[in-house]
Motif scaffolding. Structure first.
Motif, mmCIF file in Angstrom:
data_model
loop_
_atom_site.group_PDB
_atom_site.id
_atom_site.type_symbol
_atom_site.label_atom_id
_atom_site.label_comp_id
_atom_site.label_asym_id
_atom_site.label_seq_id
_atom_site.Cartn_x
_atom_site.Cartn_y
_atom_site.Cartn_z
ATOM 1 N N GLU A 146 0.774 -0.901 -0.057
ATOM 2 C CA GLU A 146 0.236 -0.130 0.078
ATOM 3 C C GLU A 146 0.731 1.211 -0.246
ATOM 4 O OE1 GLU A 146 1.327 -0.501 4.338
ATOM 5 O OE2 GLU A 146 0.630 -2.326 2.675
ATOM 6 N N LYS A 147 2.375 1.209 0.730
ATOM 7 C CA LYS A 147 3.259 2.356 0.545
ATOM 8 C C LYS A 147 4.286 2.526 -1.164
ATOM 9 C CE LYS A 147 3.551 2.688 5.865
ATOM 10 N NZ LYS A 147 4.429 2.071 6.904
ATOM 11 N N ILE A 148 4.102 1.608 -1.382
ATOM 12 C CA ILE A 148 5.307 1.100 -2.468
ATOM 13 C C ILE A 148 4.527 0.402 -3.532
ATOM 14 C CG2 ILE A 148 7.741 0.539 -3.237
ATOM 15 C CD1 ILE A 148 7.250 2.000 -0.573
ATOM 16 N N LYS A 149 4.190 1.263 -4.649
ATOM 17 C CA LYS A 149 3.252 1.681 -5.875
ATOM 18 C C LYS A 149 3.978 0.894 -6.499
ATOM 19 C CE LYS A 149 0.242 5.428 -4.760
ATOM 20 N NZ LYS A 149 -0.813 6.129 -5.100
ATOM 21 N N THR A 150 3.498 0.374 -8.062
ATOM 22 C CA THR A 150 4.236 0.019 -8.949
ATOM 23 C C THR A 150 4.464 0.840 -9.872
ATOM 24 O OG1 THR A 150 2.507 -2.426 -9.321
ATOM 25 C CG2 THR A 150 3.753 -1.906 -10.598
ATOM 26 N N GLY A 151 5.778 0.756 -9.939
ATOM 27 C CA GLY A 151 7.134 1.523 -10.887
ATOM 28 C C GLY A 151 8.089 2.781 -10.341
ATOM 29 N N THR A 152 7.945 2.430 -8.695
ATOM 30 C CA THR A 152 8.640 3.383 -7.609
ATOM 31 C C THR A 152 9.921 3.032 -7.701
ATOM 32 O OG1 THR A 152 6.483 3.693 -6.307
ATOM 33 C CG2 THR A 152 8.540 3.734 -5.301
ATOM 34 N N VAL A 153 9.850 1.621 -8.105
ATOM 35 C CA VAL A 153 11.733 1.143 -7.727
ATOM 36 C C VAL A 153 12.800 1.384 -9.013
ATOM 37 C CG1 VAL A 153 12.927 -0.661 -8.522
ATOM 38 C CG2 VAL A 153 10.797 -0.455 -6.673
ATOM 39 N N ALA A 154 11.651 1.489 -9.946
ATOM 40 C CA ALA A 154 12.188 1.900 -11.875
ATOM 41 C C ALA A 154 12.922 3.611 -12.097
ATOM 42 C CB ALA A 154 10.999 1.622 -12.964
ATOM 43 N N CYS A 155 11.289 4.737 -11.581
ATOM 44 C CA CYS A 155 11.645 5.784 -10.949
ATOM 45 C C CYS A 155 12.925 6.116 -10.150
ATOM 46 C CB CYS A 155 10.380 6.270 -10.451
ATOM 47 S SG CYS A 155 9.165 6.810 -11.088
ATOM 48 N N ALA A 156 12.959 5.513 -9.000
ATOM 49 C CA ALA A 156 14.151 5.361 -8.129
ATOM 50 C C ALA A 156 15.262 4.679 -8.956
ATOM 51 C CB ALA A 156 13.888 5.085 -6.649
ATOM 52 N N TYR A 157 15.643 4.441 -9.798
ATOM 53 C CA TYR A 157 16.570 3.658 -10.186
ATOM 54 C C TYR A 157 17.504 4.727 -11.486
ATOM 55 C CZ TYR A 157 19.312 2.458 -15.013
ATOM 56 O OH TYR A 157 20.076 1.882 -15.617
ATOM 57 N N LEU A 158 16.147 5.707 -12.199
ATOM 58 C CA LEU A 158 16.049 6.656 -13.041
ATOM 59 C C LEU A 158 16.773 7.921 -12.074
ATOM 60 C CD1 LEU A 158 13.138 6.419 -15.283
ATOM 61 C CD2 LEU A 158 14.703 5.951 -15.945
ATOM 62 N N GLN A 161 25.452 14.379 -19.053
ATOM 63 C CA GLN A 161 24.447 14.668 -17.566
ATOM 64 C C GLN A 161 23.757 15.435 -18.542
ATOM 65 O OE1 GLN A 161 28.360 17.800 -17.570
ATOM 66 N NE2 GLN A 161 28.797 16.914 -15.838
ATOM 67 N N VAL A 162 23.564 16.173 -19.659
ATOM 68 C CA VAL A 162 21.910 16.325 -20.208
ATOM 69 C C VAL A 162 21.176 15.502 -20.056
ATOM 70 C CG1 VAL A 162 21.024 17.218 -22.410
ATOM 71 C CG2 VAL A 162 22.919 18.306 -21.653
ATOM 72 N N VAL A 163 21.662 14.254 -20.420
ATOM 73 C CA VAL A 163 20.740 13.091 -20.483
ATOM 74 C C VAL A 163 20.239 12.393 -19.497
ATOM 75 C CG1 VAL A 163 19.887 10.389 -21.004
ATOM 76 C CG2 VAL A 163 21.278 12.154 -22.260
ATOM 77 N N SER A 164 21.263 12.500 -18.303
ATOM 78 C CA SER A 164 20.801 12.081 -17.249
ATOM 79 C C SER A 164 20.293 13.048 -15.845
ATOM 80 C CB SER A 164 22.550 12.197 -16.348
ATOM 81 O OG SER A 164 23.383 10.750 -16.921
ATOM 82 N N LEU A 165 20.490 14.390 -16.304
ATOM 83 C CA LEU A 165 19.806 15.181 -16.206
ATOM 84 C C LEU A 165 18.508 14.935 -16.571
ATOM 85 C CD1 LEU A 165 21.523 18.083 -16.610
ATOM 86 C CD2 LEU A 165 21.528 17.299 -14.087
ATOM 87 N N ALA A 166 17.721 14.531 -17.574
ATOM 88 C CA ALA A 166 16.983 14.355 -18.196
ATOM 89 C C ALA A 166 16.243 13.342 -17.905
ATOM 90 C CB ALA A 166 16.789 14.004 -19.638
ATOM 91 N N LEU A 167 17.046 12.442 -17.080
ATOM 92 C CA LEU A 167 16.273 10.724 -16.545
ATOM 93 C C LEU A 167 15.761 11.087 -15.395
ATOM 94 C CD1 LEU A 167 19.229 8.034 -18.128
ATOM 95 C CD2 LEU A 167 16.545 8.946 -18.992
ATOM 96 N N VAL A 168 16.278 12.347 -14.452
ATOM 97 C CA VAL A 168 16.280 12.589 -13.077
ATOM 98 C C VAL A 168 14.873 13.370 -13.120
ATOM 99 C CG1 VAL A 168 16.647 14.281 -11.246
ATOM 100 C CG2 VAL A 168 18.814 12.714 -12.508
ATOM 101 N N LEU A 169 14.728 13.584 -14.555
ATOM 102 C CA LEU A 169 13.662 14.864 -13.726
ATOM 103 C C LEU A 169 12.397 14.102 -14.309
ATOM 104 C CD1 LEU A 169 11.868 17.081 -15.110
ATOM 105 C CD2 LEU A 169 12.398 17.081 -16.919
ATOM 106 N N LEU A 170 12.378 12.970 -15.611
ATOM 107 C CA LEU A 170 11.709 11.931 -15.969
ATOM 108 C C LEU A 170 11.118 11.289 -14.472
ATOM 109 C CD1 LEU A 170 10.062 10.160 -18.407
ATOM 110 C CD2 LEU A 170 11.967 9.215 -18.593
#
Length: 283
Positions: A209-221, A248-257
């Protein structure tokens, strides 16, 4: 040479693991293959905990390898085209190094999207299982840069400085022998992100109930990309687009995503859009 690496000067023993006649097994290829095998076994262990048949990963790993490795090489070659324009056959010499993880992520994500749709599986559920294996594979694969004496940083005299052979040094830095071992920085960072993702994954099993599907993937990004931003700033061989370091540019975009994904899940309280689940619902 191995003794030098551990007991004395920190340096690569060379790119070749062993050689018999004209056949040579290179560390770079061995490490990539090892990362794939270890990642496959990890996914087969984690998958059933998220309701995914572990046998599916035997097929998925083929999809990912076929998509990710050529994409990683193509991404690198596009930004380094002047090096290959005169001898384009070197494009296929992947054992010499020269693959970009962001290219692999693009190709792998497209393959995963098609695979999940074909098998009527949640893309985000699959990605939550895959990302711990991906970051662990990245931690292992970075050591290929060590054996090839590549992807190092600026000159340094720190105690953990890395000796780079004269032939591998940048033309304007041949008088320097020791450089930042950026491969090591990223490998250690990735291991830390792996520990975070695994902790989050199993916490989610106990508290769905606390960790939703997709959370791990977003944390990876977010986790991987934050480390890549600062480590890339130390490197001397960054892929460039004009004055910008591409990674660096792509990484910042992934942080934002990844941040948008977490806001979508917890700020808006919605599930992440899932193309595969939409198809399954229609069926």
């Amino acid at each position: 040479m191995i003794e030098q690496m551990f007991l004395g000067q920190f340096q690569s023993p060379g790119p070749v693991m062993f050689q018999v006649g004209s056949f040579a097994l290179r560390w770079y290829g061995f490490l990539i293959a090892s990362a794939v095998i270890i990642g496959l076994n990890l996914c087969q262990w984690l998958g059933p905990k998220r309701g995914i048949n572990p046998d599916l990963f035997n097929d998925l790993v083929i999809w990912l390898v076929v998509a990710a490795i050529p994409s990683a090489r193509l991404y690198y070659v596009l930004f380094e085209w002047p090096r290959y324009a005169q001898d384009w056959l070197n494009i296929f010499a992947i054992w010499q190094g020269g693959i970009a993880i962001h290219g692999a992520l693009i190709g792998g994500s497209l393959a995963l999207l098609l695979f999940s749709r074909r098998h009527h599986l949640s893309f985000w559920n699959l990605l939550d299982v895959l990302t711990p294996a991906v970051i662990l594979g990245q931690a292992i694969g970075r050591w290929g840069n060590f054996f090839n004496s590549e992807a190092f940083g600026a000159p340094t005299n720190l105690p953990w400085k890395l000796y780079i052979p004269f032939a591998n040094r940048p033309p304007d830095l041949t008088s320097y022998a020791y450089f930042h071992p950026t491969f090591l920085y990223e490998s250690l960072w990735n291991l830390g992100v792996f520990a975070m993702l695994i902790t989050l994954f199993f916490y989610g099993l106990r508290h769905p109930e606390k960790i939703k599907t997709g959370t791990v993937a977003c944390a990876y990004l977010i986790g991987y990309s934050l480390g890549r931003v600062w480590i890339e700033g130390l490197r001397l061989d960054s892929l460039m687009f004009g004055p910008l370091r591409v990674a660096q540019v792509v990484s910042l975009a992934l942080v934002l995503l990844g941040s948008i994904g977490l806001f979508w899940l917890y700020g808006l309280g919605k599930n992440l859009p899932d193309w595969s689940e939409q198809k399954l619902a229609k069926n």
